[in-house]
Design an enzyme around this catalytic site. Structure first.
Site, PDB file in Angstrom:
ATOM      1  N   LYS A 185     -21.483  -8.092 -50.231  1.00 24.41           N
ATOM      2  CA  LYS A 185     -20.093  -7.900 -49.810  1.00 24.41           C
ATOM      3  C   LYS A 185     -19.488  -9.202 -49.279  1.00 24.41           C
ATOM      4  O   LYS A 185     -18.285  -9.439 -49.426  1.00 24.41           O
ATOM      5  CB  LYS A 185     -20.006  -6.778 -48.770  1.00 24.41           C
ATOM      6  CG  LYS A 185     -20.408  -5.413 -49.320  1.00 24.41           C
ATOM      7  CD  LYS A 185     -19.497  -4.972 -50.462  1.00 24.41           C
ATOM      8  CE  LYS A 185     -19.755  -3.545 -50.907  1.00 24.41           C
ATOM      9  NZ  LYS A 185     -18.807  -3.087 -51.928  1.00 24.41           N
ATOM     10  N   VAL A 233     -20.113  -1.021 -64.741  1.00 27.83           N
ATOM     11  CA  VAL A 233     -19.430  -2.302 -64.485  1.00 27.83           C
ATOM     12  C   VAL A 233     -20.394  -3.492 -64.456  1.00 27.83           C
ATOM     13  O   VAL A 233     -19.965  -4.642 -64.557  1.00 27.83           O
ATOM     14  CB  VAL A 233     -18.593  -2.287 -63.176  1.00 27.83           C
ATOM     15  CG1 VAL A 233     -17.452  -1.308 -63.259  1.00 27.83           C
ATOM     16  CG2 VAL A 233     -19.472  -2.026 -61.955  1.00 27.83           C
ATOM     17  N   SER A 279     -16.740  -4.586 -47.387  1.00 26.28           N
ATOM     18  CA  SER A 279     -17.299  -3.746 -46.308  1.00 26.28           C
ATOM     19  C   SER A 279     -17.256  -4.562 -45.029  1.00 26.28           C
ATOM     20  O   SER A 279     -17.335  -5.798 -45.080  1.00 26.28           O
ATOM     21  CB  SER A 279     -18.752  -3.396 -46.633  1.00 26.28           C
ATOM     22  OG  SER A 279     -19.388  -2.849 -45.489  1.00 26.28           O
ATOM     23  N   ASN A 324     -13.890  -1.272 -56.898  1.00 29.64           N
ATOM     24  CA  ASN A 324     -14.443  -0.395 -55.862  1.00 29.64           C
ATOM     25  C   ASN A 324     -15.897  -0.009 -56.123  1.00 29.64           C
ATOM     26  O   ASN A 324     -16.632   0.269 -55.171  1.00 29.64           O
ATOM     27  CB  ASN A 324     -13.572   0.877 -55.779  1.00 29.64           C
ATOM     28  CG  ASN A 324     -14.264   1.987 -55.026  1.00 29.64           C
ATOM     29  OD1 ASN A 324     -14.272   2.006 -53.804  1.00 29.64           O
ATOM     30  ND2 ASN A 324     -14.880   2.929 -55.745  1.00 29.64           N
ATOM     31  N   TYR A 343     -27.237  -5.772 -48.625  1.00 27.69           N
ATOM     32  CA  TYR A 343     -25.942  -5.174 -48.990  1.00 27.69           C
ATOM     33  C   TYR A 343     -24.821  -6.064 -48.462  1.00 27.69           C
ATOM     34  O   TYR A 343     -23.854  -6.375 -49.179  1.00 27.69           O
ATOM     35  CB  TYR A 343     -25.863  -3.776 -48.381  1.00 27.69           C
ATOM     36  CG  TYR A 343     -24.530  -3.072 -48.500  1.00 27.69           C
ATOM     37  CD1 TYR A 343     -24.111  -2.503 -49.703  1.00 27.69           C
ATOM     38  CD2 TYR A 343     -23.687  -2.940 -47.387  1.00 27.69           C
ATOM     39  CE1 TYR A 343     -22.894  -1.838 -49.800  1.00 27.69           C
ATOM     40  CE2 TYR A 343     -22.477  -2.270 -47.474  1.00 27.69           C
ATOM     41  CZ  TYR A 343     -22.085  -1.722 -48.687  1.00 27.69           C
ATOM     42  OH  TYR A 343     -20.872  -1.061 -48.771  1.00 27.69           O
ATOM     43  N   ALA A 344     -24.945  -6.487 -47.208  1.00 33.65           N
ATOM     44  CA  ALA A 344     -23.919  -7.326 -46.575  1.00 33.65           C
ATOM     45  C   ALA A 344     -23.718  -8.618 -47.361  1.00 33.65           C
ATOM     46  O   ALA A 344     -22.588  -9.112 -47.495  1.00 33.65           O
ATOM     47  CB  ALA A 344     -24.314  -7.632 -45.137  1.00 33.65           C
TER      48      ALA A 344
END
Ligand code: NAP
Length: 257
Positions: free
Chosen positions: A158, A63, A140, A89, A154-155
Site C-alpha cells: 500500500k 488484475v 490503506s 480498488n 501488506y503495508a
C-alpha cells in the site's frame, strides 16, 4: 451534493464484486455514471450487483494478469469508447509477522495490490488522456504506518501504491488527469471479518473502535462517498493527495504518543 457532472461518465472499478469496491460501484451508478464493475472470481456476487443497480456492467479479469486487463479495457473501449474515472480498488490481505515471510504469498499480494493497479492504469491511460479524468487508488492507512498486527508486508504494497499515486499526479497533470489515494482504516468487509465467528468479530470491532478518536469503525459506504467526491469535478483542484478515512486512528506510527 448532486454530482451532476458524473451523469454519463464512464467509471471502471476494479474488485467490485464485494466490499468497498461494490459500494463504490453502486454509489457512482446512483449519480448516473456508467460503471464497469470488475471482478475476478465472485461471479455470482458480480451478477447480483448488476441486477441490484441499473447502470452497472460487470467484467471478469484478474488484475494481476496484464493480458486479462488488456482484454477488459479493450472491450470497454470498443463498446463504450471512453474511461473517465478509474478506481484501483482490487486488493487482498495476507497477514504475517516479518519473520514468517512467505515469498509466494507476498508475490501474490504484491501482484494484485500493486501490479494490478499498474496494469489497469497502463491500459486505461490512452483512453483517459483524450478527455482527462480521475484515478483513485484505494490504499490503506497501513501504507502510512499503523501498529496493526501482521500488516508489515501488506503495508509495503500500500505504501508503494501511495508513491505511485504521487508520481502519477506529477506525470499526468498535463493531461488533466487527477490522481489521488484513499487510505481507509478498518472497514467491515470480507477482508476483515470474513470467516470469523460473531464473538471474534465483536472483539475485533471493539479493539478497532478503541483505537479510533471517534470510537467507531468504517463502512464501505464511508469510503464510497469519498471516492465519488474524488471522481467528480467537485474535487477538480485536488491531485497527488492521500486522504485517510479511519476515524482518527491513535495507533498511527507516524504520530505515536
Ligand atoms: P474484500 O471484501 O476482500 O473484496 C476484495 C475485492 O477485490 C473483491 O471484489 C475481489 O473480487 C477483488 N479482487 C481480489 N483479487 C482480485 C484480482 N486479482 N483481480 C480482480 N479483483 C480482485 O476487500 P475490501 O475490504 O473490500 O478491500 C477493497 C480494497 O480496500 C482493497 O484494496 C483493500 O486492501 C483496501 N482496504 C480495505 C480495508 C478494510 O478494512 N476492509 C482497509 C484499508 C484498505 P473476487 O471476489 O471476484 O475475486
Amino acid at each position: 451534493m448532486t454530482y451532476e457532472d458524473l451523469n454519463g461518465k464512464v467509471v471502471l472499478v476494479t474488485g467490485a464484486s464485494r466490499g468497498i469496491g461494490r459500494a463504490i460501484a453502486i454509489e457512482f451508478a446512483r449519480y448516473g455514471a456508467k460503471v464497469v464493475a470488475n471482478y475476478s472470481s465472485s461471479e455470482e456476487k458480480a451478477m447480483e450487483l448488476k441486477r441490484a443497480q441499473p447502470g452497472i456492467e460487470v467484467f471478469k479479469a484478474d488484475v494481476s494478469k496484464r493480458e486479462e486487463v488488456k482484454k477488459m479495457v479493450n472491450a470497454i473501449a470498443s463498446s463504450i469508447g471512453r474511461v473517465d474515472v478509474l478506481v484501483n480498488n482490487a486488493g487482498m490481505l495476507w497477514l504475517s509477522p516479518f519473520e514468517e515471510f512467505d515469498e509466494q504469498q507476498f508475490e501474490r499480494m504484491w501482484n494484485v495490490n500493486f501490479m494490478g493497479a499498474v496494469y489497469v492504469t497502463l491500459e486505461a491511460l490512452p483512453h483517459m488522456k483524450k478527455n482527462g479524468g480521475s484515478i483513485i487508488n484505494i490504499a490503506s492507512n497501513a501504507g502510512i504506518g499503523t501498529a496493526a498486527y501482521g500488516t508489515t508486508f501488506y503495508a509495503i504494497t500500500k505504501a508503494a501504491l501511495i508513491m505511485l499515486t504521487k508520481r502519477l499526479a506529477f506525470e499526468l497533470g498535463r493531461y488533466k488527469i487527477r490522481v489521488n489515494a484513499i487510505a481507509p482504516g478498518w472497514t467491515e468487509t470480507d477482508m476483515t471479518i470474513g470467516g470469523r465467528s460473531p464473538e471474534e468479530i465483536m472483539q475485533l470491532e471493539s479493539s478497532f473502535r478503541n483505537r479510533s478518536e471517534l470510537g467507531d469503525v468504517g463502512t464501505p459506504e464511508d469510503v464510497a462517498r469519498l471516492a465519488v467526491y474524488l471522481g467528480s469535478d467537485y474535487s477538480r483542484f485536488m491531485t497527488g493527495q492521500v486522504i485517510v478515512i479511519d476515524g482518527g486512528r491513535i495507533d498511527n506510527l507516524t504520530h505515536s504518543v
